[in-house]
Design a protein around this motif. Sequence first.
Motif: not given
Length: 336
Positions: A29-30, A33, A58, A62, A65-66, A303
């Motif tokens: 996730s980090l 994308g 990041v 992100r 979001r994470t 993504r």
Amino acid sequence: MSAAAPRRSRRALATAAAVAALLVAILLSLAVGARSIPPSEVFDALLHGGHSDNAEVVRNLRVPRTLIGLMVGAALALAGTVLQGITRNPIADPGILGISQGASVGVVLAIAYAGVHTLTGYVWFGFVGAAVASVAVYAIASSGRGGATPVKLALGGAAINALLVSVTSAVLTTKASALDEFRFWQVGSLGGREADIAQQIWPFMLLGTVLVLSVARGLDALALGEDLAKGLGQKVATVRIVGGIGATVLTGAGVAAAGPIAFIGLAVPHIARAVVGSDHRWVLPMAALIGPVMLLVSDVVGRVLFPPSEVPAGVMTALIGVPFLVALVRRKAVPA
């Protein structure tokens, strides 16, 4: 060696595997994308405060979001597990029982009549809407003879859900200007979420988690039937009320933050039971691990599927999760 020892070992191994999967999902996730960032730069941004463009992406985009994905995935999975337990209905989840739709009504009313146009503002209206819907479902189910039985809870949830869908449609029909904004929230996504949202919802997540974990033993007894649960000394009404409040708090906060993301509350509890058995003292923590994995992986796949556009996580959870649940059903791994 007792018969319980191998079972404990399998559960411990499954928990370790779930934790490892969660760590991998967080890293993906980090790092993954529209702009792929090497893991070394991800760690540099997190641990050493790098100032490159990648480090800013990041930390500012992100990480929030994470973090929200972790919280929402765990919240919906825990809520679904508890709702299936207190209703003894294997297809119960926050969406089917009307709680998610209650949050939707709260958000659409906020957009159409309260002039709220930010995600941080939606959170409170969504939470209140989910709470009102939950109270309405329980009030309907508890009226009449027999109290809040599983069948009456399911029927009450279906009735309230249908009513709230109609209310949402009516508002959007009369307030067409709210349609585009509501549609963005309604599809369910982790994109565009800010750290402020995580700060707003974490107290509710903590409260809801404590409440649902406190009724783990009661859910095990309730699975044997109400009469037997009462014979074992469990206060069935208390288990249902405390568990229902916990599920409502978790659902309200999760749905308000990311929209009504489907399928996690339905599928994850079954996957967790297939992995660790029916003991809710193990099922609930396992669901809290698997839920974020499913949501974060769905978000990452969305993504990169059609770059530079994104497929919302709420769409991807169903596309990715359905095969897992179908496989469990075919193997008869889902408890009756």
